[in-house]
Write an enzyme that holds these catalytic residues in place. Structure first.
Site, short mmCIF file in Angstrom:
data_model
loop_
_atom_site.label_atom_id
_atom_site.label_comp_id
_atom_site.label_asym_id
_atom_site.label_seq_id
_atom_site.Cartn_x
_atom_site.Cartn_y
_atom_site.Cartn_z
N ASP A 1 0.74 -1.25 0.03
CA ASP A 1 0.09 -0.04 -0.07
C ASP A 1 0.99 1.35 0.10
O ASP A 1 0.39 2.37 -0.39
CB ASP A 1 -0.88 -0.17 1.30
CG ASP A 1 -1.80 -0.96 1.11
OD1 ASP A 1 -1.93 -1.75 0.09
OD2 ASP A 1 -2.85 -1.08 2.18
N SER B 1 -7.14 2.79 5.06
CA SER B 1 -5.92 2.39 5.72
C SER B 1 -6.04 2.05 7.24
O SER B 1 -7.19 2.89 7.76
CB SER B 1 -4.68 3.24 5.43
OG SER B 1 -3.66 2.88 6.67
#
Length: 565
Positions: free
Chosen positions: A87, A474
């Site tokens: 990510d 996230s």
């Protein structure tokens, strides 16, 4: 090995026994196997090792330590690597569409090697957001004696006398854009926020899923919170190699003995009790799916509602993984949950004992990192439902000052459209920013939006506006941010019908999410999906992926056979 591993024929024997297996043995001899090795169990040692991200860069060394331990315990180790899409590097651009997809690729790839080469057991190492659930899914799917090892978190950096992480840098970008920080300060922060290898050190997705692995019993006790660069890490890797050989000797417990409805509820409780990553609500149902257990966002919501928030962990709180490790790690949280009546103590551990037995001699809550009295009566995560999210949406409430928000919608059909407006600060306090067509099918890939949410927070607007999306967040995201909305826009969800100016009410206290538009008006509206050309793996993913509230999985559920191989 004088054990059930020899009395019951091992899967690997199909590759080495008999006249017709002479070519197979020849290939194995080329790898260095000797005659005596053909009688030993074959253990796959999988990792997501690679120099593409700090999270996974140490895993190769750990895998080699596990291989040595397997050999010393009488097995033959075969190490192999899987992919990793971080990510960190895919954030804020189209590459993020490949992040959640990579979870499925890891699970599929590890399964293919273990079953294709007929390995008898598996040790798996992973270090970042999607590599952990991908590896755990593979273990449950193949259901052979298995041990999981998390690569560990990085140590925090030091800046102006305090601990800092990469989240501080994300949010600092917003502060610079808002004129509240100088670019030179951002550069200083950038240079110090990740001083070692390892994953992000807060209770973000990697550490949350490491906690899940230990709670489910798939990982060794005490391994989840140990920092990546701790000298003891090689020892943990060796213990994993030794442990998998013991599991082979005793025939289990196997992953599907460990992953049960009760242990999945324990995993949800651990996440809620620590204000963990909202991504766990995607990954826990996906792990359950591999065990043949239906487990949805509704199950997650039910457990979170009854679970007290007891650990003061970042991003909503004050402490990091290293701090939790210093007071006893995951088992300290689980013991406190057991005392609060929020844990099933009769679940199995990797050692085959009851969880309550394993917790009996463990440290009590320290009172600071893990509180003796709850920070709040319910967990740090809430599933919202209403006409805008009939199948649910998720918000992290840990650290929020207010649980209610109502305002006019500002609608975007992609993350980029929203990010551009946020960067220009062309939005108003009270707005509800709606980002749609970013779900599993619509993205495709269900992008994570830390870049946008951190900008908002860094601009001092974290609770002055809300952000609502069928994409995801996230583990580091905080503020009035609601994601994982299901059904997504591309699947006909109401979010596809929202227009600029529509009133939206978010009430996390009542767990509701309402679009203040009549049914009659909505019936007149038609969705206008953006044109988006996809090919390759994204096209395959979009064709196969299921809804977010069921884990966004791509395959049929596994057959529930706890002892089967």
């Amino acid at each position: 090995m004088k054990s059930s591993a020899t009395t019951k024929k091992l899967p690997s024997r199909i590759t080495v026994e008999g006249l017709e297996r002479a070519p197979h043995r020849a290939f194995l001899r080329a790898l260095g196997l000797q005659e005596r090795d053909f009688q030993k169990p074959f253990v796959g040692v999988a990792s997501t090792d690679g120099r593409v991200t700090p999270c996974n860069a140490l895993l190769g060394g750990f895998a080699r330590a596990a291989c040595a331990a397997v050999r010393e315990a009488g097995g033959v180790a075969f190490d192999f690597a899987s992919i990793s899409v971080a990510d960190s590097m895919s954030m804020n651009h189209g590459g993020m569409r490949y992040s959640l997809v990579s979870r499925e690729l890891i699970a599929d790839g590890v399964e293919a090697v273990v079953r294709g080469h007929a390995y008898d057991a598996l040790v798996g190492f992973a270090g970042c957001d999607k590599t952990l659930p991908g590896m755990l899914m593979a273990k449950v799917r193949v259901n052979r004696p298995s041990v999981f090892v998390y690569g560990g978190a990085a140590l925090p950096g030091q800046w102006k006398g305090r601990d800092v992480t990469v989240l501080d840098t994300y949010e600092a970008v917003g502060a610079v854009l808002a004129g509240d920080m100088k670019e030179q300060e951002l550069l200083e922060l950038e240079r110090v926020c990740i001083p070692t290898l390892g994953s992000c050190p807060g209770q973000f997705t990697a550490n949350t899923m490491a906690m899940v692995s230990e709670t489910l019993g798939l990982a060794l006790p005490g391994s989840a919170t140990l920092p990546a660069v701790a000298p003891e890490r090689d020892g943990v890797a060796r213990q994993a190699g030794e442990a998998v050989m013991r599991l082979l000797t005793h025939g289990g417990p196997l992953p599907r003995d460990l992953v049960t409805k009760k242990s999945l509820e324990n995993a949800c409780a651990a996440v809620a009790a620590t204000g963990g990553s909202t991504n766990a609500a995607l990954h826990i149902p996906a792990i359950a799916h591999e065990a043949g257990i239906r487990f949805t966002l509704d199950d997650f919501a039910r457990v979170a509602k009854r679970t007290p928030l007891i650990a003061d962990m970042k991003p909503g709180g004050r402490f990091l993984a290293k701090d939790l490790h210093a007071v006893g790690g995951v088992y300290t949280v689980l013991k406190a949950l057991l005392a609060h009546g929020a844990l099933h103590g009769d679940c199995l551990t990797l050692q085959g004992t009851k969880l309550s037995t394993a917790l009996a001699a463990h440290a009590q809550a320290d009172g600071t990192v893990v509180r003796r009295e709850p920070i709040s009566k319910t967990g740090g995560l809430v599933v919202l439902k209403g006409n805008l999210a009939p199948q649910g949406a998720l918000i992290k409430v840990a650290g929020l000052k207010s649980l209610v928000f109502e305002g006019p919608a500002r609608v975007f059909d992609s993350e980029e459209e929203c990010a551009e407006v946020v960067q220009r600060r062309s939005y108003q306090p009270g707005d509800v920013l709606v980002v749609r067509y970013e779900g599993p099918k619509g993205g495709p890939g269900m992008r994570e939006m830390l870049g946008v949410t951190a900008l908002i927070y860094g601009q001092g607007m974290g609770e002055k506006v809300a952000l609502l999306t069928d994409g995801r967040f996230s583990g580091a995201t905080r503020g009035m941010m609601i994601g994982y909305l299901s059904p997504e826009a591309a699947a006909g969800g109401t979010i596809a019908l929202v227009r600029n100016g529509d009133r939206i009410r978010i009430d996390a206290a009542r767990a509701t999410l309402e679009l203040k538009v009549s049914k009659a008006e909505l019936a007149k509206r038609k969705p206008r999906p953006p044109e988006r050309r996809v090919d390759g793996v994204l096209a395959k993913y979009a064709a196969l992926v299921g809804p977010a509230h069921e884990g966004a999985v791509t395959g049929a559920p596994s057959t529930r056979r706890s002892r089967g191989r």
